[in-house]
Design an enzyme around this catalytic site. Structure first.
Site, PDB file in Angstrom:
ATOM      1  CB  VAL A 263     -17.649  -0.092  15.931  1.00  0.00           C
ATOM      2  CG1 VAL A 263     -18.669  -0.943  16.741  1.00  0.00           C
ATOM      3  CG2 VAL A 263     -17.538   1.338  16.427  1.00  0.00           C
ATOM      4  CB  CYS A 264     -14.735  -4.840  14.840  1.00  0.00           C
ATOM      5  SG  CYS A 264     -14.030  -5.206  16.176  1.00  0.00           S
ATOM      6  CG  ASP A 265     -19.147  -9.220  16.557  1.00  0.00           C
ATOM      7  OD1 ASP A 265     -20.136  -8.432  16.840  1.00  0.00           O
ATOM      8  OD2 ASP A 265     -19.333 -10.412  16.389  1.00  0.00           O
TER       9      ASP A 265
ATOM     10  CG  MET B  60     -22.320  -3.714  17.535  1.00  0.00           C
ATOM     11  SD  MET B  60     -22.204  -2.147  16.593  1.00  0.00           S
ATOM     12  CE  MET B  60     -23.644  -1.224  17.015  1.00  0.00           C
TER      13      MET B  60
END
Length: 101
Positions: free
Chosen positions: A7-9, A39
């Site tokens: 998960v990243c932005d 996210m």
């Protein structure tokens, strides 16, 4: 098959990490599915995965993610900043597998 969520932005900056992790898994002859999501998708996505690793840039969201994942018995941690920066697929894969086993 083990399923790992990164998960990243927005779900884009981890794409190279996913690729390196997949290469490491193939080399080890491991059956794993690794996907990157943003996210905003975490709450729905975590239900289909065995664990999740957050990119260092969103480490501040770890407590929120753990709260969402806990009732599902899913573990969530952050990716080591050095491993992320070096795109060390081997170490990041090991970290994810340690959360599942």
């Amino acid at each position: 098959m083990k399923k790992i969520l990164l998960v990243c932005d927005l779900g884009m900056s981890t794409s190279l990490v996913v690729k390196r992790m997949q290469e490491a898994a193939v080399k080890r002859q491991l059956e794993v599915e690794i996907q990157a999501k943003g996210m905003s998708d975490f709450k729905n996505a975590i239900t289909a995965f065995d664990c999740a690793l957050l990119g260092p840039q969103i480490a501040y969201k770890l407590a929120d993610c753990k709260q969402i994942a806990a009732p599902l018995n899913k573990r969530v941690e952050t990716i080591n900043m050095m491993d992320y920066g070096m795109v060390n697929g081997e170490k990041i894969l090991d970290h994810a597998l340690s959360l599942i086993n």
